[in-house]
Design an enzyme around this catalytic site. Sequence first.
Site, mmCIF file in Angstrom:
data_model
loop_
_atom_site.group_PDB
_atom_site.id
_atom_site.type_symbol
_atom_site.label_atom_id
_atom_site.label_comp_id
_atom_site.label_asym_id
_atom_site.label_seq_id
_atom_site.Cartn_x
_atom_site.Cartn_y
_atom_site.Cartn_z
ATOM 1 N N GLU A 106 0.238 -7.053 -7.997
ATOM 2 C CA GLU A 106 1.600 -6.785 -7.540
ATOM 3 C C GLU A 106 2.483 -7.957 -7.962
ATOM 4 O OE1 GLU A 106 0.456 -4.259 -3.519
ATOM 5 O OE2 GLU A 106 0.668 -6.435 -3.379
ATOM 6 N N ASP A 135 -0.220 -11.457 1.869
ATOM 7 C CA ASP A 135 -1.629 -11.495 2.257
ATOM 8 C C ASP A 135 -2.502 -12.177 1.209
ATOM 9 O OD1 ASP A 135 -2.031 -10.670 4.825
ATOM 10 O OD2 ASP A 135 -3.180 -8.889 4.305
ATOM 11 N N LYS A 271 -3.966 -4.049 5.375
ATOM 12 C CA LYS A 271 -2.512 -3.891 5.556
ATOM 13 C C LYS A 271 -2.146 -3.687 7.020
ATOM 14 C CE LYS A 271 1.446 -1.076 4.155
ATOM 15 N NZ LYS A 271 1.900 0.114 3.377
ATOM 16 N N ASP A 464 -1.692 4.151 7.605
ATOM 17 C CA ASP A 464 -0.436 4.853 7.844
ATOM 18 C C ASP A 464 -0.663 6.208 8.508
ATOM 19 O OD1 ASP A 464 -1.717 5.821 5.596
ATOM 20 O OD2 ASP A 464 -0.032 5.513 4.236
#
Length: 754
Positions: A106, A135, A271, A464
Site C-alpha cells: 500500500e 499497522d 484490521k 466488516d
Amino acid sequence: MAIQSTSTPLYEKISLKNDAKRAVEIFILFLLVSLLAYRLIHLEDHGLEWQVALACESWFTFVWILVISTKWNPVSYKTYPHRILKRVSELPPVDMFVTTADPQLEPPIITVNTVLSLMAVDYPAHKLACYVSDDGCSPLTYYSLMEAAKFAKLWVPFCKKYDIQLRAPFRYFAGDSTTSSGEDCSLEFQQARDTMKDEYEKLSRKIEDASLGSVPSNVTGEFVAFSNTQRKNHPTIIKIMLENKGGHPDELPHLIYISREKRPKHPHHYKAGAMNVLTRVSGLMTNAPLMLNVDCDMYANNPQIVYHALCLLLGTKYERDCAFVQCPQYFYDGAKDDPFGNQLVVLFEYLGRGIVGIQGPVYGGTGCFHRRKVIYGSWAKDMKTEKKSLTSNGELTMVESLKGFGSSKQFINSVAYALQGNSDNPKDLWSSLEAAYQVTNCTYEYNTDWGKEVGWMYGSTTEDVLTGLAIHSKGWRSLYCSPDPPAFLGCAPSGGPASMTQQKRWATGLLEVLMSKRSPIYGTLFMHLHFRQCLAYLWIVIWALRSIPEFLYALLPAYCIMTNSHFLPKGKEPAIIIPATIFVIYNLYCLYEYLAVGLSIRAWWNNQRMQRMTSACAWSFGVLSVVLKLLGLSETVFEVTKKDQSTSSDSTSAELGRFTFDESPVFVPGTTLLLVHLIALFTMSLGLRPQASGSSGSGLGEVICTVWVVMYFWPFFRGLFGRGKYGIPSTTIMKGAILATFFAYLFRFMPTGW
C-alpha cells in the site's frame, strides 16, 4: 447538535422493483425445481453421475432462492444535502479513520492522497479529525504524512477557494483535462493551479525518493520513536501532526498518526484490532458521535459526502433506523471490460440495492459512517428507553455497566458521554495523549468486551461483515448512500494473484462468520436479525462453500465423457429442454443486468469467467483455510491486497487485461480442472472410452459443457504456454497434471452404476 422541526425531508426512499425481472427470476426457479423433480423421478435408473448432479443442482436452487429473496425489493436513496443547514442548528463532529498496513503493498502516496481528500471535504474543519492507523509502523508512512501535512496547508485552501470538485491531488492533476465543471478560467486560478501542481510534484518526488531509501536515517527529533522498531514488535507511536487549536472552521482538521503497540506473543486481530484502537484514541481526543472509516486507497471523490451521509443519519425519525450509512465501493482507472471481474458494478447495483430494501446494506469495511454509540455496543431497543446508568453530568453511577471498555477511567468517561449522544472532547489533543498511550497498549483489551460485544468484532478476516452482522442482529437498520458523483473511489486489484488473494481472504473470513456463534442463523433465531436479511447474509457467507458443488459440477462433463455416461437428459428426451432453457435464459438474464448498467458483452463474459475461476481457486482455498483452523492445524491469516495508484502505464491495454500467475498454490485447482477436461476431449477424439450400454453413453450435451468449461478457463489454457508472469509456473502445471492424471485414472475405474 439540535435538529429543528421541519416538514422538508432530508432524503427520499425510491423503490426500484422491476416486475418483468421478477417474473424471469421466478421462471428460472420453476425450471430448476422442474429439473430436480425430473432427476428424482429417474434417480433409480442412473448411477453416480446422476446423484452428483442432483446434489449440485439442489444447492444451485437453494442459492438461487437466496438471490431472489435478496433482489426482490431493490431500494435507492436520494439525499438533499443543501437542506442540512436548514434542519440542523449545529453540525455534529465527525472522526475520520484511515487504515494502512504495509508500505510495500500500500504505497504511502496512495494513503497521502486519501488523507488529503478527506481533509479537504466540504465541512467545517473544526468539526473534523483525521486519524491514520499505520499497522506497519513504517517511518516511510510517517514521513509521507509529515510532508502531506505541509502540503495540506496549501491544498485545502486552494480546493475550497476555487470549489475544486476532485480533491485527491493525484486524480486532479492527472491528464490535461479540467476536472470540475464550471472551473475558474481566470489567470489567477491558472497560476494558482500551476503552483499547486508544482508543489504536489515536489511532494511526490520526496515520497518516491524516501521509498528508495532516503528516509531520514537519524533517530533524533520526529523519528526517534522509530528506532529499534520491527513491524510486529514495537511500542505505541502517536503523533499529533496537525491541530486546529482555535477551533476555526476555515483552518485545517486535526491530523493524528497512530501505530499501536505490537508484541509477538500478543494477538493484534489485524484490521479489526486497528479499528478498535482508532475508536479508543479518537474517543479520548475528539469523541465525535459519528465516525467515517475508509481504506487507505479509497479517497473522497465527492466533497459533499459528509452532508450526504448526514441527510440519512439525521433524517430518520428514530436513531434505530440508521446505525450506519454505507457507500458503495467504486473504482478508478479500472481496466476496460473488467477483465478480472473485481469492479463489482453489477453486484452493488442489484444485490447491493436489494439488501438495502430489507434491513439495510451490509457493512463493507470502507466508505462507511458509523454512530459511535452503536460501535460501543448499544442495542436498537436502547434508543426507546431512557439512559439509566448515567447521571446528568455524565459521571458513572454504575461502574460495572462500562467495565467491559477497559481500565482507563478517562476513556470510560468519554464512553459515558458518547452513549448519551454528547462529545465532551478536551480543549486540546495533547491533554489526552497519556491516556491514549494506555488504551493502545497490546494488553489493554484483556478481560474486556472489545471484539466480542464492543467495537469491531474479532474472529474473522472479514471483520466488516461480522461487525455489520452483529449490529443488525441487535435490531439496528442501516442505510445506503450513493450520490452522484460517487462518494469514494478506490483501486481494484489488478492481475490474477492480487485478485485471488483478495477473494481468498473474503471467502475465508465469510466462512468463519458462518461457522461462528454470530452466524446469521443464530442472529435470526435468538436475536433481532430479520429473516430475509438472514437469507441475504447467507448468500454472502456461503461463498467459500459454493466452491465444492461448483467444482464437482464442473468435473461432471469430463467424467461422463471419459466413462461414456451422461448426466444430462438424452437429446431425444423432451426433458433436455429444461437444462437447455435454464442455460439460455440464465445467461441472457445475466447479460441483461450488465447491459442495463452500461457495461459491455465482453465485461459480462469476463465476469462470468472470473466467477468460475475464483470459485475453483480462491474460494476452494478459503474452505481449506477454515477446515485447517477448525482442526487446530493452522490459523487464518489476513493477507493485504496489493494497491496500485493507477492502472495506466506503458503496457498495452491487452497486456493490462491479461491474466497473470505466480507460484501460489491457489492456481492448482484451476489448472487441474482445465487439464481434466483437455484429457476428456483427447480421450474422446482418440476413441479410448469404454463402450456404453445401450443408449446411455455421453452425448452432445456433455461435449458442449466440457467445451464451455474450457472457455471459462481459457486464461489458464493460455497460461500453459505463456511466459513470465503470463505463464503458469512449471511447478503448478506439474501439480495440476498429477492431480488431473489421478482424476482420469479414478474416473476410468469408477463404476457408473453406483
